[in-house]
Design an enzyme around this catalytic site. Structure first.
Site, PDB file in Angstrom:
ATOM      1  N   ASP A  30      37.175  66.028   8.102  1.00  0.00           N
ATOM      2  CA  ASP A  30      37.079  66.623   9.452  1.00  0.00           C
ATOM      3  C   ASP A  30      37.774  67.708   9.786  1.00  0.00           C
ATOM      4  O   ASP A  30      38.756  68.034   9.376  1.00  0.00           O
ATOM      5  CB  ASP A  30      37.620  65.376  10.252  1.00  0.00           C
ATOM      6  CG  ASP A  30      37.030  65.343  11.944  1.00  0.00           C
ATOM      7  OD1 ASP A  30      36.232  64.597  12.152  1.00  0.00           O
ATOM      8  OD2 ASP A  30      37.510  66.124  12.668  1.00  0.00           O
ATOM      9  N   HIS A  46      19.478  61.997   8.592  1.00  0.00           N
ATOM     10  CA  HIS A  46      19.858  62.182  10.270  1.00  0.00           C
ATOM     11  C   HIS A  46      19.281  60.935  11.016  1.00  0.00           C
ATOM     12  O   HIS A  46      18.291  60.519  11.342  1.00  0.00           O
ATOM     13  CB  HIS A  46      18.929  63.510  10.792  1.00  0.00           C
ATOM     14  CG  HIS A  46      19.389  63.600  12.208  1.00  0.00           C
ATOM     15  ND1 HIS A  46      20.492  64.323  12.528  1.00  0.00           N
ATOM     16  CD2 HIS A  46      18.857  62.995  13.303  1.00  0.00           C
ATOM     17  CE1 HIS A  46      20.724  64.367  13.759  1.00  0.00           C
ATOM     18  NE2 HIS A  46      19.627  63.754  14.450  1.00  0.00           N
ATOM     19  N   HIS A 100      27.909  58.704  11.301  1.00  0.00           N
ATOM     20  CA  HIS A 100      29.363  59.145  10.604  1.00  0.00           C
ATOM     21  C   HIS A 100      30.448  57.999  10.860  1.00  0.00           C
ATOM     22  O   HIS A 100      30.441  57.535  11.802  1.00  0.00           O
ATOM     23  CB  HIS A 100      29.926  60.774  11.067  1.00  0.00           C
ATOM     24  CG  HIS A 100      30.181  60.597  12.179  1.00  0.00           C
ATOM     25  ND1 HIS A 100      29.169  61.213  13.310  1.00  0.00           N
ATOM     26  CD2 HIS A 100      31.192  60.633  12.737  1.00  0.00           C
ATOM     27  CE1 HIS A 100      29.784  61.272  14.349  1.00  0.00           C
ATOM     28  NE2 HIS A 100      30.922  61.037  14.128  1.00  0.00           N
TER      29      HIS A 100
HETATM   30  P1  AMP Z   1      32.471  61.807  16.959  1.00  0.00           P
HETATM   31  O1  AMP Z   1      31.062  62.263  17.164  1.00  0.00           O
HETATM   32  O2  AMP Z   1      33.118  61.238  18.300  1.00  0.00           O
HETATM   33  O3  AMP Z   1      32.749  60.328  15.997  1.00  0.00           O
HETATM   34  O4  AMP Z   1      33.308  62.781  16.432  1.00  0.00           O
HETATM   35  C1  AMP Z   1      32.705  64.030  15.628  1.00  0.00           C
HETATM   36  C2  AMP Z   1      33.738  64.433  14.862  1.00  0.00           C
HETATM   37  O5  AMP Z   1      33.214  65.545  13.925  1.00  0.00           O
HETATM   38  C3  AMP Z   1      34.877  64.945  15.082  1.00  0.00           C
HETATM   39  O6  AMP Z   1      36.196  64.313  14.706  1.00  0.00           O
HETATM   40  C4  AMP Z   1      35.150  66.463  15.013  1.00  0.00           C
HETATM   41  O7  AMP Z   1      36.376  67.104  14.863  1.00  0.00           O
HETATM   42  C5  AMP Z   1      34.014  66.648  13.660  1.00  0.00           C
HETATM   43  N1  AMP Z   1      33.349  67.634  13.446  1.00  0.00           N
HETATM   44  C6  AMP Z   1      32.753  68.373  14.393  1.00  0.00           C
HETATM   45  N2  AMP Z   1      32.263  69.594  13.675  1.00  0.00           N
HETATM   46  C7  AMP Z   1      32.620  69.560  12.244  1.00  0.00           C
HETATM   47  C8  AMP Z   1      32.556  70.442  11.433  1.00  0.00           C
HETATM   48  N3  AMP Z   1      31.882  71.637  11.331  1.00  0.00           N
HETATM   49  N4  AMP Z   1      33.234  70.217  10.286  1.00  0.00           N
HETATM   50  C9  AMP Z   1      33.952  69.154   9.895  1.00  0.00           C
HETATM   51  N5  AMP Z   1      34.109  68.093  10.988  1.00  0.00           N
HETATM   52  C10 AMP Z   1      33.514  68.481  12.124  1.00  0.00           C
HETATM   53 ZN    ZN Z   2      21.619  65.534  11.550  1.00  0.00          ZN
END
Ligand code: AMP
Ligand code: ZN
Length: 117
Positions: A30, A46, A100
């Site tokens: 993350d 997706h 995810h």
């Molecule tokens: P959520 O949708 O609330 O479960 O959180 C999405 C997660 O994706 C967050 O913890 C972000 O820090 C993470 N995130 C967003 N963009 C990226 C990226 N480019 N690479 C890695 N993690 C990411």
């Molecule tokens: Zn996607």
């Protein structure tokens, strides 16, 4: 999917620190970790949210569970313990609408599962 950050990572268009990948699943660090180990385990397909899992995805979701466990072992957090979280929709605070699972470890978490923002 256009404009999906995780699809772009999967396509190699956006860099990520990948810790595991196979034909159907990818796991990467993350970008904004909230624990010493914070890995996102993501299907290549997706699927926007947990609500969107279809009958034909059941094998994939089982595989995701297996890989979460294997990555926990790889990250040496399996014995002390870890937390697995998926946020589904607005109330849960989902930000990236590509299914995810957060794998969190390397610290203690206590018992608060119902924190309010
Ligand atoms: P959520 O949708 O609330 O479960 O959180 C999405 C997660 O994706 C967050 O913890 C972000 O820090 C993470 N995130 C967003 N963009 C990226 C990226 N480019 N690479 C890695 N993690 C990411
Ligand atoms: Zn996607």
């Amino acid at each position: 999917m256009e404009n999906c950050i995780f699809c772009k990572i999967i396509a190699g268009e956006v860099p990520a620190k990948v810790v595991y990948e196979d034909e159907t699943v990818i796991a990467f660090e993350d970008i904004n970790p909230v624990a010493p180990v914070h890995i996102l385990v993501v299907p290549r397909k997706h699927i926007p949210t947990f609500n969107d899992i279809q009958p034909e995805d059941r094998e994939l979701v089982g595989h995701l569970a297996w890989i979460i466990k294997e990555v926990a072992k790889q990250q040496n957090i399996d014995e002390k313990g870890y937390r697995v979280i998926t946020n589904c929709g607005e109330d849960a605070g989902q930000v990236v609408f590509h299914l995810h699972f957060h794998l969190l470890g390397g610290r203690t978490f206590g018992h608060n599962l119902v924190g309010k923002s």
